[in-house]
Design a protein around this motif. Sequence first.
Motif, PDB file in Angstrom:
ATOM      1  N   VAL A   1       7.043-147.087  61.390  1.00 53.33           N
ATOM      2  CA  VAL A   1       6.737-147.654  62.696  1.00 53.33           C
ATOM      3  C   VAL A   1       5.786-148.836  62.543  1.00 53.33           C
ATOM      4  O   VAL A   1       5.938-149.888  63.174  1.00 53.33           O
ATOM      5  N   GLN A   2       4.803-148.677  61.658  1.00 51.07           N
ATOM      6  CA  GLN A   2       3.807-149.728  61.470  1.00 51.07           C
ATOM      7  C   GLN A   2       4.422-151.003  60.903  1.00 51.07           C
ATOM      8  O   GLN A   2       4.092-152.114  61.346  1.00 51.07           O
ATOM      9  N   SER A   3       5.325-150.876  59.945  1.00 51.02           N
ATOM     10  CA  SER A   3       5.937-152.074  59.358  1.00 51.02           C
ATOM     11  C   SER A   3       6.881-152.755  60.348  1.00 51.02           C
ATOM     12  O   SER A   3       6.982-153.987  60.379  1.00 51.02           O
ATOM     13  N   ILE A   4       7.558-151.957  61.175  1.00 49.40           N
ATOM     14  CA  ILE A   4       8.444-152.542  62.193  1.00 49.40           C
ATOM     15  C   ILE A   4       7.616-153.288  63.245  1.00 49.40           C
ATOM     16  O   ILE A   4       7.981-154.382  63.686  1.00 49.40           O
ATOM     17  N   LEU A   5       6.468-152.728  63.614  1.00 50.50           N
ATOM     18  CA  LEU A   5       5.586-153.416  64.555  1.00 50.50           C
ATOM     19  C   LEU A   5       5.048-154.713  63.952  1.00 50.50           C
ATOM     20  O   LEU A   5       4.907-155.725  64.649  1.00 50.50           O
ATOM     21  N   SER A   6       4.760-154.683  62.648  1.00 54.83           N
ATOM     22  CA  SER A   6       4.310-155.907  61.976  1.00 54.83           C
ATOM     23  C   SER A   6       5.385-156.974  62.037  1.00 54.83           C
ATOM     24  O   SER A   6       5.100-158.156  62.289  1.00 54.83           O
ATOM     25  N   PHE A   7       6.629-156.569  61.804  1.00 50.99           N
ATOM     26  CA  PHE A   7       7.752-157.515  61.876  1.00 50.99           C
ATOM     27  C   PHE A   7       7.868-158.114  63.281  1.00 50.99           C
ATOM     28  O   PHE A   7       8.001-159.337  63.444  1.00 50.99           O
ATOM     29  N   CYS A   8       7.809-157.254  64.306  1.00 52.60           N
ATOM     30  CA  CYS A   8       7.943-157.737  65.688  1.00 52.60           C
ATOM     31  C   CYS A   8       6.803-158.671  66.072  1.00 52.60           C
ATOM     32  O   CYS A   8       7.016-159.675  66.760  1.00 52.60           O
ATOM     33  N   MET A   9       5.589-158.354  65.617  1.00 52.79           N
ATOM     34  CA  MET A   9       4.464-159.245  65.893  1.00 52.79           C
ATOM     35  C   MET A   9       4.682-160.613  65.268  1.00 52.79           C
ATOM     36  O   MET A   9       4.448-161.648  65.902  1.00 52.79           O
ATOM     37  N   GLY A  10       5.113-160.611  64.001  1.00 53.00           N
ATOM     38  CA  GLY A  10       5.349-161.874  63.319  1.00 53.00           C
ATOM     39  C   GLY A  10       6.409-162.712  64.006  1.00 53.00           C
ATOM     40  O   GLY A  10       6.233-163.920  64.211  1.00 53.00           O
ATOM     41  N   VAL A  11       7.515-162.059  64.406  1.00 57.03           N
ATOM     42  CA  VAL A  11       8.599-162.775  65.088  1.00 57.03           C
ATOM     43  C   VAL A  11       8.111-163.321  66.430  1.00 57.03           C
ATOM     44  O   VAL A  11       8.355-164.488  66.776  1.00 57.03           O
ATOM     45  N   GLY A  12       7.417-162.492  67.201  1.00 52.51           N
ATOM     46  CA  GLY A  12       6.975-162.901  68.534  1.00 52.51           C
ATOM     47  C   GLY A  12       6.000-164.054  68.513  1.00 52.51           C
ATOM     48  O   GLY A  12       6.220-165.094  69.151  1.00 52.51           O
TER      49      GLY A  12
ATOM     50  N   LEU B   1      10.269-176.873  68.333  1.00 51.92           N
ATOM     51  CA  LEU B   1      11.416-176.863  67.419  1.00 51.92           C
ATOM     52  C   LEU B   1      12.653-176.327  68.133  1.00 51.92           C
ATOM     53  O   LEU B   1      12.558-175.667  69.161  1.00 51.92           O
ATOM     54  N   ALA B   2      13.809-176.605  67.552  1.00 53.60           N
ATOM     55  CA  ALA B   2      15.065-176.109  68.109  1.00 53.60           C
ATOM     56  C   ALA B   2      15.101-174.587  68.040  1.00 53.60           C
ATOM     57  O   ALA B   2      14.432-173.965  67.209  1.00 53.60           O
ATOM     58  N   SER B   3      15.907-173.978  68.912  1.00 62.67           N
ATOM     59  CA  SER B   3      15.958-172.512  69.012  1.00 62.67           C
ATOM     60  C   SER B   3      16.354-171.865  67.688  1.00 62.67           C
ATOM     61  O   SER B   3      15.749-170.869  67.258  1.00 62.67           O
ATOM     62  N   PHE B   4      17.377-172.416  67.023  1.00 59.97           N
ATOM     63  CA  PHE B   4      17.845-171.811  65.771  1.00 59.97           C
ATOM     64  C   PHE B   4      16.763-171.880  64.697  1.00 59.97           C
ATOM     65  O   PHE B   4      16.500-170.894  63.997  1.00 59.97           O
ATOM     66  N   ILE B   5      16.120-173.047  64.548  1.00 61.32           N
ATOM     67  CA  ILE B   5      15.069-173.209  63.542  1.00 61.32           C
ATOM     68  C   ILE B   5      13.884-172.303  63.864  1.00 61.32           C
ATOM     69  O   ILE B   5      13.317-171.652  62.973  1.00 61.32           O
ATOM     70  N   SER B   6      13.528-172.230  65.133  1.00 57.44           N
ATOM     71  CA  SER B   6      12.408-171.378  65.542  1.00 57.44           C
ATOM     72  C   SER B   6      12.687-169.914  65.212  1.00 57.44           C
ATOM     73  O   SER B   6      11.827-169.199  64.693  1.00 57.44           O
ATOM     74  N   THR B   7      13.903-169.471  65.518  1.00 62.17           N
ATOM     75  CA  THR B   7      14.283-168.080  65.237  1.00 62.17           C
ATOM     76  C   THR B   7      14.262-167.801  63.752  1.00 62.17           C
ATOM     77  O   THR B   7      13.774-166.747  63.305  1.00 62.17           O
ATOM     78  N   LEU B   8      14.780-168.727  62.955  1.00 62.46           N
ATOM     79  CA  LEU B   8      14.817-168.550  61.501  1.00 62.46           C
ATOM     80  C   LEU B   8      13.411-168.434  60.930  1.00 62.46           C
ATOM     81  O   LEU B   8      13.125-167.530  60.128  1.00 62.46           O
ATOM     82  N   ILE B   9      12.535-169.341  61.339  1.00 65.56           N
ATOM     83  CA  ILE B   9      11.156-169.312  60.846  1.00 65.56           C
ATOM     84  C   ILE B   9      10.457-168.034  61.302  1.00 65.56           C
ATOM     85  O   ILE B   9       9.739-167.381  60.527  1.00 65.56           O
ATOM     86  N   ALA B  10      10.678-167.653  62.566  1.00 61.45           N
ATOM     87  CA  ALA B  10      10.034-166.456  63.108  1.00 61.45           C
ATOM     88  C   ALA B  10      10.470-165.193  62.372  1.00 61.45           C
ATOM     89  O   ALA B  10       9.649-164.335  62.045  1.00 61.45           O
ATOM     90  N   VAL B  11      11.766-165.089  62.095  1.00 61.37           N
ATOM     91  CA  VAL B  11      12.279-163.906  61.381  1.00 61.37           C
ATOM     92  C   VAL B  11      11.726-163.856  59.958  1.00 61.37           C
ATOM     93  O   VAL B  11      11.326-162.789  59.467  1.00 61.37           O
ATOM     94  N   CYS B  12      11.688-165.006  59.283  1.00 58.12           N
ATOM     95  CA  CYS B  12      11.143-165.047  57.918  1.00 58.12           C
ATOM     96  C   CYS B  12       9.667-164.648  57.910  1.00 58.12           C
ATOM     97  O   CYS B  12       9.222-163.892  57.039  1.00 58.12           O
TER      98      CYS B  12
END
Length: 197
Positions: free
Chosen positions: A70-81, A93-104
């Motif tokens: 749960v903790q690692s998934i919350l860390s991922f969601c925080m980073g993406v958000g 930035l463009a939506s696709f680039i923003s999403t890519l950077i956020a997910v990484c």
Amino acid sequence: MLDWYNEEPVYFVLALASTLLFIIKMALTVFGGDGHGDMDAHDVSTDISTDVSGDSSGDSTEHGFIYFSVQSILSFCMGVGWMGMACKIQYDLASFISTLIAVCFGIMLMMLNVFFSFLTTKLNRSVQFDLETAIGTTGRVYLSIPEKGKAGGQIEITVSGKRSIVNAVTYDNAIPAFESIRVLSVINENTVLVSPE
């Protein structure tokens, strides 16, 4: 904050909700939680049988750590958000680039969380006390060992990689303190048979 919500509601809700849940999770862990407040490894996680002790035969809950807690998934969601909002609002930035950077960025935070969880697992693992590991090793007498199998003596030896003081007997003559000895066998769970070195 209302402006952030109006511009990027998805990233805003993801960031805010995951951050609040992460803080609550950490507070529960620190103030009375068991440190394993994540759901059971068989319910929501993928176990890695990473063996901290070098023995590959063991229960993964004893020797491994959890990737998708749960903790690692919350860390991922925080980073993406948070990163998603920064890319869109701050850097436009463009939506696709923003999403890519956020997910990484989210994956990076999740892996950092997994790494620190692994370190914590190594620190918390209990060392088994097995007198059998001391057979054949040498040590020194801590309390003089009486003769002919009489109790009362103690020795200082290495047991399971840790320096320990255990009870000892000898079937020979008495062995005075500070003499070197060799462990011959285990008598019971806290007593060994020794002879002079």
